[in-house]
Enzyme design. Structure first.
Site, PDB file in Angstrom:
ATOM      1  N   ASN A  44       0.882  -1.174   0.000  1.00  0.00           N
ATOM      2  CA  ASN A  44       0.000   0.000   0.000  1.00  0.00           C
ATOM      3  C   ASN A  44       0.912   1.214   0.000  1.00  0.00           C
ATOM      4  O   ASN A  44       1.470   1.576   1.033  1.00  0.00           O
ATOM      5  CB  ASN A  44      -0.908  -0.016   1.234  1.00  0.00           C
ATOM      6  CG  ASN A  44      -1.746   1.254   1.333  1.00  0.00           C
ATOM      7  OD1 ASN A  44      -1.780   2.060   0.396  1.00  0.00           O
ATOM      8  ND2 ASN A  44      -2.416   1.443   2.465  1.00  0.00           N
ATOM      9  N   TRP A  45       1.054   1.785  -1.162  1.00  0.00           N
ATOM     10  CA  TRP A  45       1.981   2.919  -1.288  1.00  0.00           C
ATOM     11  C   TRP A  45       1.463   4.190  -0.626  1.00  0.00           C
ATOM     12  O   TRP A  45       2.220   5.157  -0.467  1.00  0.00           O
ATOM     13  CB  TRP A  45       2.257   3.194  -2.773  1.00  0.00           C
ATOM     14  CG  TRP A  45       3.388   2.386  -3.336  1.00  0.00           C
ATOM     15  CD1 TRP A  45       4.105   1.410  -2.701  1.00  0.00           C
ATOM     16  CD2 TRP A  45       3.954   2.516  -4.641  1.00  0.00           C
ATOM     17  NE1 TRP A  45       5.074   0.919  -3.542  1.00  0.00           N
ATOM     18  CE2 TRP A  45       5.005   1.578  -4.745  1.00  0.00           C
ATOM     19  CE3 TRP A  45       3.662   3.321  -5.751  1.00  0.00           C
ATOM     20  CZ2 TRP A  45       5.768   1.439  -5.899  1.00  0.00           C
ATOM     21  CZ3 TRP A  45       4.420   3.180  -6.902  1.00  0.00           C
ATOM     22  CH2 TRP A  45       5.476   2.241  -6.971  1.00  0.00           C
ATOM     23  N   LYS A  46       0.172   4.224  -0.329  1.00  0.00           N
ATOM     24  CA  LYS A  46      -0.421   5.451   0.231  1.00  0.00           C
ATOM     25  C   LYS A  46      -0.105   6.610  -0.726  1.00  0.00           C
ATOM     26  O   LYS A  46      -0.107   6.403  -1.944  1.00  0.00           O
ATOM     27  CB  LYS A  46       0.070   5.674   1.664  1.00  0.00           C
ATOM     28  CG  LYS A  46      -0.131   4.410   2.511  1.00  0.00           C
ATOM     29  CD  LYS A  46       0.134   4.578   3.969  1.00  0.00           C
ATOM     30  CE  LYS A  46      -0.104   3.242   4.672  1.00  0.00           C
ATOM     31  NZ  LYS A  46       0.006   3.303   6.118  1.00  0.00           N
ATOM     32  N   HIS A  67      -9.543   1.685   4.983  1.00  0.00           N
ATOM     33  CA  HIS A  67      -8.256   1.842   5.667  1.00  0.00           C
ATOM     34  C   HIS A  67      -8.423   2.838   6.819  1.00  0.00           C
ATOM     35  O   HIS A  67      -9.172   3.809   6.707  1.00  0.00           O
ATOM     36  CB  HIS A  67      -7.199   2.341   4.674  1.00  0.00           C
ATOM     37  CG  HIS A  67      -5.819   2.240   5.227  1.00  0.00           C
ATOM     38  ND1 HIS A  67      -5.317   3.157   6.118  1.00  0.00           N
ATOM     39  CD2 HIS A  67      -4.849   1.305   5.055  1.00  0.00           C
ATOM     40  CE1 HIS A  67      -4.090   2.794   6.464  1.00  0.00           C
ATOM     41  NE2 HIS A  67      -3.785   1.669   5.833  1.00  0.00           N
ATOM     42  N   GLU A  78      -6.647   5.151   7.808  1.00  0.00           N
ATOM     43  CA  GLU A  78      -6.334   6.540   7.465  1.00  0.00           C
ATOM     44  C   GLU A  78      -7.530   7.218   6.791  1.00  0.00           C
ATOM     45  O   GLU A  78      -7.763   8.415   6.982  1.00  0.00           O
ATOM     46  CB  GLU A  78      -5.074   6.582   6.583  1.00  0.00           C
ATOM     47  CG  GLU A  78      -3.835   6.276   7.422  1.00  0.00           C
ATOM     48  CD  GLU A  78      -2.687   5.647   6.662  1.00  0.00           C
ATOM     49  OE1 GLU A  78      -2.673   5.674   5.417  1.00  0.00           O
ATOM     50  OE2 GLU A  78      -1.788   5.100   7.333  1.00  0.00           O
ATOM     51  N   GLU A 114      -5.537  -4.596  10.539  1.00  0.00           N
ATOM     52  CA  GLU A 114      -4.497  -3.581  10.730  1.00  0.00           C
ATOM     53  C   GLU A 114      -4.756  -2.827  12.030  1.00  0.00           C
ATOM     54  O   GLU A 114      -5.534  -1.855  12.037  1.00  0.00           O
ATOM     55  CB  GLU A 114      -4.513  -2.579   9.569  1.00  0.00           C
ATOM     56  CG  GLU A 114      -4.215  -3.193   8.220  1.00  0.00           C
ATOM     57  CD  GLU A 114      -3.601  -2.188   7.270  1.00  0.00           C
ATOM     58  OE1 GLU A 114      -2.511  -2.466   6.772  1.00  0.00           O
ATOM     59  OE2 GLU A 114      -4.187  -1.110   7.050  1.00  0.00           O
ATOM     60  N   GLY A 145       2.582   2.414  10.605  1.00  0.00           N
ATOM     61  CA  GLY A 145       3.558   3.490  10.419  1.00  0.00           C
ATOM     62  C   GLY A 145       4.296   3.879  11.685  1.00  0.00           C
ATOM     63  O   GLY A 145       4.959   4.909  11.730  1.00  0.00           O
ATOM     64  N   SER A 153       3.411  -2.100  10.201  1.00  0.00           N
ATOM     65  CA  SER A 153       4.864  -2.202  10.373  1.00  0.00           C
ATOM     66  C   SER A 153       5.402  -3.594  10.041  1.00  0.00           C
ATOM     67  O   SER A 153       6.349  -4.069  10.683  1.00  0.00           O
ATOM     68  CB  SER A 153       5.271  -1.772  11.789  1.00  0.00           C
ATOM     69  OG  SER A 153       4.871  -0.433  12.033  1.00  0.00           O
TER      70      SER A 153
HETATM   71  P1  13P Z   1       3.037   0.423   7.548  1.00  0.00           P
HETATM   72  O1  13P Z   1       3.493  -0.896   6.977  1.00  0.00           O
HETATM   73  O2  13P Z   1       3.793   1.587   7.046  1.00  0.00           O
HETATM   74  O3  13P Z   1       2.923   0.352   9.037  1.00  0.00           O
HETATM   75  O4  13P Z   1       1.535   0.636   7.001  1.00  0.00           O
HETATM   76  C1  13P Z   1       0.624  -0.390   7.131  1.00  0.00           C
HETATM   77  C2  13P Z   1      -0.590  -0.030   6.387  1.00  0.00           C
HETATM   78  O5  13P Z   1      -1.314   0.890   6.750  1.00  0.00           O
HETATM   79  C3  13P Z   1      -0.903  -0.779   5.166  1.00  0.00           C
HETATM   80  O6  13P Z   1      -2.173  -0.480   4.705  1.00  0.00           O
END
Ligand code: 13P
Length: 250
Positions: A9-11, A96, A98, A168, A174, A213
């Site tokens: 997931n590149w965000k 997600h 976020e 998650e 993150g 993470s």
């Molecule tokens: P990280 O791997 O950066 O913690 O992010 C996880 C995530 O939100 C994947 O959707």
């Protein structure tokens, strides 16, 4: 019996041209190493068409990170499932944390988006997970089960490949803090048990991912859990070698 699924997931990272350079490095390595896992990359909507064309139906699939709950119409700035599908996405990340936090997406919105994905033959990757406060209050399971039930509600699935769940925990995203493998595995089993009650025909085959993470150093232990069938990987998916190392650990 379940093929692992490693999904990046590149965000909101990389421009479309940086993404094509990244693919130029990644695709030959992926073919070379040929991991025992399906590999998918969730990218910004602006990147999907060019990346899907470059990946060309090979071993890397392209996913969207969100979609509109609407199919068409006066919804400025929205992107429909039909557009994503036509651009070359096969999957879409929905709910997600976020988006739940930054865009106030509630359970009803997540449900509407899962329905929209299904109308357009996109496989939803439905994200669930508790906050740190909820875990500390002993509510983690209840929160995850509520999110799952709300997202899937009355939906029917005829094939396990039509659905992916990602657990998650918000506090692990993150932050560099990872759930212990046994805690993550236990929650994945809670999710599987819930699916067995609501979607008994497909529950055994639905892939449940862990996200938060995940990196090369902890992937093998997490992926060894019985009900964890892959990962949803943020930061570590930005580096070709890290994503490959996780895929080959699966
Ligand atoms: P990280 O791997 O950066 O913690 O992010 C996880 C995530 O939100 C994947 O959707």
């Amino acid at each position: 019996m379940r093929t692992p699924l490693i999904a990046g997931n590149w965000k909101m990272h990389k421009t479309p041209s940086e993404a094509l350079t990244w693919l130029g490095d990644f695709l030959p390595k992926l073919s070379d190493q040929n991991p025992n896992a399906d590999v998918l990359l969730g990218v910004p909507a602006t990147h999907i068409a060019a990346m899907a064309a470059r990946a060309g139906g090979g071993p890397l699939g392209i996913a969207a990170q969100d979609l509109s709950a609407f199919d068409e119409g006066a919804h400025t700035g929205e992107i429909s499932g039909a557009m994503l599908r036509d651009a070359g996405a096969t999957h879409v990340i929905i709910g997600h944390s976020e988006r739940r936090a930054d865009h106030h997406e509630d359970d009803a919105t997540v449900h509407a988006k899962v329905a929209a994905a299904r109308r357009h033959q996109l496989v939803p990757i439905v994200c669930v997970g508790e906050s740190e406060e909820e875990r500390d209050a002993g509510q983690a399971e209840a929160v995850v089960l509520r999110q799952l039930e709300a997202a899937l509600g009355d939906m029917a699935f005829s094939d396990a490949g039509q659905l992916v769940i990602a657990y998650e925990p918000v506090w692990a995203i993150g932050t560099g803090r990872t759930a212990t493998a046994s805690d993550a595995g236990a929650m994945a089993s809670v999710i599987r048990d819930a699916l067995k009650r609501t979607l008994p025909a497909v529950a055994d085959g639905v892939r449940i991912l862990y996200g938060g993470s995940m990196k090369p150093g902890n992937a093998a232990e997490l992926l060894a859990q019985e009900d964890i069938d892959g990962g949803l990987i943020g930061g570590a998916s930005l580096q070709t070698d890290d994503l490959l190392a996780i895929a080959t650990a699966a």
